[in-house]
Motif scaffolding. Structure first.
Motif, PDB file in Angstrom:
ATOM      1  N   ALA A  88     -15.475   7.412  -0.313  1.00  0.00           N
ATOM      2  CA  ALA A  88     -16.268   6.956  -1.465  1.00  0.00           C
ATOM      3  C   ALA A  88     -16.960   8.137  -2.142  1.00  0.00           C
ATOM      4  N   ASP A  89     -17.511   9.043  -1.349  1.00  0.00           N
ATOM      5  CA  ASP A  89     -18.170  10.225  -1.916  1.00  0.00           C
ATOM      6  C   ASP A  89     -17.165  11.109  -2.653  1.00  0.00           C
ATOM      7  N   LEU A  90     -16.030  11.381  -2.017  1.00  0.00           N
ATOM      8  CA  LEU A  90     -15.027  12.265  -2.614  1.00  0.00           C
ATOM      9  C   LEU A  90     -14.388  11.654  -3.857  1.00  0.00           C
ATOM     10  N   SER A  91     -14.247  10.348  -3.884  1.00  0.00           N
ATOM     11  CA  SER A  91     -13.562   9.707  -5.015  1.00  0.00           C
ATOM     12  C   SER A  91     -14.293   9.934  -6.334  1.00  0.00           C
ATOM     13  N   ARG A  92     -15.571  10.263  -6.265  1.00  0.00           N
ATOM     14  CA  ARG A  92     -16.336  10.533  -7.484  1.00  0.00           C
ATOM     15  C   ARG A  92     -16.080  11.943  -8.029  1.00  0.00           C
ATOM     16  N   GLU A  93     -15.559  12.824  -7.202  1.00  0.00           N
ATOM     17  CA  GLU A  93     -15.392  14.210  -7.642  1.00  0.00           C
ATOM     18  C   GLU A  93     -13.982  14.765  -7.476  1.00  0.00           C
ATOM     19  N   VAL A  94     -13.075  13.970  -6.924  1.00  0.00           N
ATOM     20  CA  VAL A  94     -11.712  14.430  -6.649  1.00  0.00           C
ATOM     21  C   VAL A  94     -10.711  13.573  -7.419  1.00  0.00           C
ATOM     22  N   LEU A  95      -9.742  14.238  -8.008  1.00  0.00           N
ATOM     23  CA  LEU A  95      -8.650  13.571  -8.712  1.00  0.00           C
ATOM     24  C   LEU A  95      -7.372  13.851  -7.933  1.00  0.00           C
ATOM     25  N   VAL A  96      -6.624  12.792  -7.616  1.00  0.00           N
ATOM     26  CA  VAL A  96      -5.371  12.931  -6.870  1.00  0.00           C
ATOM     27  C   VAL A  96      -4.243  12.356  -7.712  1.00  0.00           C
ATOM     28  N   ARG A  97      -3.155  13.099  -7.796  1.00  0.00           N
ATOM     29  CA  ARG A  97      -1.976  12.657  -8.531  1.00  0.00           C
ATOM     30  C   ARG A  97      -0.740  12.808  -7.654  1.00  0.00           C
ATOM     31  N   ALA A  98       0.136  11.808  -7.723  1.00  0.00           N
ATOM     32  CA  ALA A  98       1.410  11.870  -7.001  1.00  0.00           C
ATOM     33  C   ALA A  98       2.327  12.865  -7.712  1.00  0.00           C
ATOM     34  N   LEU A  99       3.115  13.562  -6.921  1.00  0.00           N
ATOM     35  CA  LEU A  99       4.092  14.523  -7.442  1.00  0.00           C
ATOM     36  C   LEU A  99       5.460  14.146  -6.871  1.00  0.00           C
ATOM     37  N   PRO A 100       6.224  13.319  -7.606  1.00  0.00           N
ATOM     38  CA  PRO A 100       7.555  12.942  -7.112  1.00  0.00           C
ATOM     39  C   PRO A 100       8.468  14.159  -7.047  1.00  0.00           C
ATOM     40  N   LEU A 101       9.161  14.282  -5.926  1.00  0.00           N
ATOM     41  CA  LEU A 101      10.067  15.418  -5.704  1.00  0.00           C
ATOM     42  C   LEU A 101      11.413  14.894  -5.219  1.00  0.00           C
ATOM     43  N   GLY A 102      12.124  14.225  -6.083  1.00  0.00           N
ATOM     44  CA  GLY A 102      13.407  13.651  -5.681  1.00  0.00           C
ATOM     45  C   GLY A 102      13.166  12.488  -4.734  1.00  0.00           C
ATOM     46  N   THR A 103      13.624  12.628  -3.498  1.00  0.00           N
ATOM     47  CA  THR A 103      13.456  11.552  -2.524  1.00  0.00           C
ATOM     48  C   THR A 103      12.118  11.628  -1.792  1.00  0.00           C
ATOM     49  N   GLU A 105       7.759  12.754  -1.832  1.00  0.00           N
ATOM     50  CA  GLU A 105       6.608  12.764  -2.724  1.00  0.00           C
ATOM     51  C   GLU A 105       5.522  13.626  -2.095  1.00  0.00           C
ATOM     52  N   ALA A 106       4.879  14.397  -2.936  1.00  0.00           N
ATOM     53  CA  ALA A 106       3.731  15.200  -2.520  1.00  0.00           C
ATOM     54  C   ALA A 106       2.538  14.726  -3.343  1.00  0.00           C
ATOM     55  N   LEU A 107       1.386  15.283  -3.050  1.00  0.00           N
ATOM     56  CA  LEU A 107       0.170  14.957  -3.784  1.00  0.00           C
ATOM     57  C   LEU A 107      -0.500  16.230  -4.249  1.00  0.00           C
ATOM     58  N   LEU A 108      -1.032  16.198  -5.442  1.00  0.00           N
ATOM     59  CA  LEU A 108      -1.883  17.269  -5.942  1.00  0.00           C
ATOM     60  C   LEU A 108      -3.287  16.704  -5.999  1.00  0.00           C
ATOM     61  N   ALA A 109      -4.235  17.420  -5.428  1.00  0.00           N
ATOM     62  CA  ALA A 109      -5.633  16.992  -5.455  1.00  0.00           C
ATOM     63  C   ALA A 109      -6.478  18.113  -6.023  1.00  0.00           C
ATOM     64  N   VAL A 110      -7.408  17.743  -6.898  1.00  0.00           N
ATOM     65  CA  VAL A 110      -8.274  18.710  -7.548  1.00  0.00           C
ATOM     66  C   VAL A 110      -9.722  18.268  -7.379  1.00  0.00           C
TER      67      VAL A 110
END
Length: 135
Positions: A88-103, A105-110
Motif C-alpha cells: 500500500a505504501d509503495l503503490s503511492r510512489e511506484v509505477l509498474v508496467r508489464a513488458l511483453p517479451l514474446g512468450t 513477460e518482464a516488469l519495469l518498475a519506477v
C-alpha cells in the motif's frame, strides 16, 4: 560523401554514449539513461517472480522494487498484513508496467519522478525490448 566526413544525423549518427555487447550491461545503461533523464529515484527490470535483471538507482531501492514489483502489478494476490501494508505504501510512489517479451513477460518498475514518468518508462521499455531481441 567523403569517407572522412561525419555522416549527417539522419544517416546513422550514434545517439548512445555508452554501449555494450553484454545484454545485462546494455540493459543497465538503458535504464540509467532513462533514470537520469526522468529524474527518477530508481528504475528496474525484473522477471515475473521478482528477480532483478537490471536496474539503475541505489542498490537497496532496486532490490526492494524488484521484490515487490510482481505484487504491485497484481494487487489481488494474497499477502500477509505486513507485506500488504508495504505494498500500500509503495503503490503511492511506484509505477509498474508489464513488458511483453514474446512468450515471456518482464516488469519495469519506477520509483520517483513526476507525472510524466510514464514517458520515461515507455522509452526504457522500448530500449529493453530492442536489447533483449538482439541478445
Amino acid at each position: 560523401m567523403d569517407p572522412t566526413e561525419a555522416p549527417p544525423p539522419s544517416l546513422g549518427a550514434e545517439r548512445r554514449r555508452r554501449r555494450s555487447e553484454d545484454p545485462i550491461t546494455a540493459l543497465h545503461y538503458q535504464l540509467s539513461v532513462a533514470r537520469s533523464e526522468g529524474k527518477l529515484e530508481a528504475l528496474v527490470l525484473v522477471d515475473d517472480r521478482g528477480c532483478l535483471v537490471a536496474g539503475a538507482g541505489s542498490w537497496p531501492v532496486c532490490e526492494e522494487l524488484a521484490a515487490y514489483a510482481p505484487l504491485l502489478a497484481e494487487p489481488d494476490l494474497p499477502t500477509s498484513a505486513a507485506v500488504g501494508t508495504r505494498i500500500a505504501d509503495l503503490s503511492r510512489e511506484v509505477l509498474v508496467r508489464a513488458l511483453p517479451l514474446g512468450t515471456a513477460e518482464a516488469l519495469l518498475a519506477v520509483r520517483g519522478g513526476g507525472e510524466d514518468r510514464s514517458a520515461f518508462i515507455a522509452r526504457a521499455a522500448a530500449g529493453c525490448r530492442r536489447i533483449l531481441q538482439a541478445a
